[in-house]
Scaffold this active site. Structure first.
Site, PDB file in Angstrom:
ATOM      1  N   CYS A  12       8.396 -17.570  25.781  1.00 58.15           N
ATOM      2  CA  CYS A  12       8.694 -16.391  24.964  1.00 58.15           C
ATOM      3  C   CYS A  12      10.176 -16.446  24.598  1.00 58.15           C
ATOM      4  O   CYS A  12      10.801 -17.497  24.695  1.00 58.15           O
ATOM      5  CB  CYS A  12       8.295 -15.096  25.677  1.00 58.15           C
ATOM      6  N   ASN A  15      12.357 -15.085  28.394  1.00 56.98           N
ATOM      7  CA  ASN A  15      11.745 -15.498  29.658  1.00 56.98           C
ATOM      8  C   ASN A  15      11.869 -14.449  30.757  1.00 56.98           C
ATOM      9  O   ASN A  15      12.025 -14.767  31.925  1.00 56.98           O
ATOM     10  CB  ASN A  15      12.324 -16.859  30.116  1.00 56.98           C
ATOM     11  N   ARG A  18       7.090 -11.610  28.686  1.00 56.04           N
ATOM     12  CA  ARG A  18       5.785 -12.204  28.364  1.00 56.04           C
ATOM     13  C   ARG A  18       5.517 -13.519  29.080  1.00 56.04           C
ATOM     14  O   ARG A  18       4.452 -13.680  29.690  1.00 56.04           O
ATOM     15  CB  ARG A  18       5.658 -12.402  26.849  1.00 56.04           C
ATOM     16  N   SER A  19       6.440 -14.474  29.006  1.00 55.43           N
ATOM     17  CA  SER A  19       6.136 -15.785  29.590  1.00 55.43           C
ATOM     18  C   SER A  19       6.050 -15.763  31.124  1.00 55.43           C
ATOM     19  O   SER A  19       5.152 -16.394  31.681  1.00 55.43           O
ATOM     20  CB  SER A  19       7.062 -16.883  29.067  1.00 55.43           C
ATOM     21  N   ASP A 129       6.016  -8.579  21.638  1.00 55.34           N
ATOM     22  CA  ASP A 129       7.122  -8.438  22.588  1.00 55.34           C
ATOM     23  C   ASP A 129       7.240  -6.968  23.002  1.00 55.34           C
ATOM     24  O   ASP A 129       7.523  -6.112  22.174  1.00 55.34           O
ATOM     25  CB  ASP A 129       8.419  -8.903  21.934  1.00 55.34           C
TER      26      ASP A 129
END
Length: 166
Positions: A12, A15, A18-19, A129
């Site tokens: 993403c 970091n 989302r990731s 996001d």
């Protein structure tokens, strides 16, 4: 028996939302599937906004509520080695994908994909996001991640059984 590791990187922007959440969801699924020995998982950001930071507190709370563990995560940026090292590099949105396409050597471009292409329930092309919104956005992100990570699990499970047969 030949054991080949499949390595998956979730990406993403910073970091921290989302990731790392995708990494936590996928790690949980891989563990449940008994594939932890043959699947490597990590996450990174396209930008260096939050290097060395832990996950966003709202992402932590949403993950914890659903039984995912992401407290150990430390934000990092995608490196040139990542393009070589990982088999699947899954972007959360078009901006992340575009940023990586500009950095990634031609030889490894085929590894770059949008994570949501693996979703079965949701039609959305990207994972939104949640950073500038309220806590409900983090729950929505987890809905998308649970769906798409299930699709990624099916792919890595196929790869793992192909390698075992080889």
């Amino acid at each position: 028996m030949c054991t080949m590791m499949t390595k998956v990187l979730f990406v993403c922007t910073g970091n921290i939302c989302r990731s790392p959440s995708a990494e936590g969801v996928f790690r949980h699924l891989i563990k449940e599937a008994g594939l932890a020995e043959v699947v490597g998982i990590d996450s990174a950001g396209t930008h260096n906004f939050h290097l060395g930071e832990g996950p966003d507190p709202r992402a932590l709370a949403a993950a914890r509520k659903r039984g995912y563990e992401i407290t150990e995560h430390v934000a990092r940026q995608v490196t040139p080695e990542d393009y070589r090292e990982y088999d699947l590099i899954l972007a959360m949105d078009w901006e992340n994908l575009s940023a990586m396409q500009q950095q990634c050597p031609k030889l490894h471009q085929h590894k770059l994909m949008l994570l949501m292409r693996f979703a079965n329930e949701f039609e959305e092309a990207t994972v939104p996001d949640p950073y500038y919104g309220g806590p409900e956005g983090f729950g929505k992100v987890l809905d998308y991640l649970e769906d798409s990570c299930q699709g990624v699990l099916e792919l890595v499970r196929k790869r793992a059984t192909q390698y075992q047969a080889a």
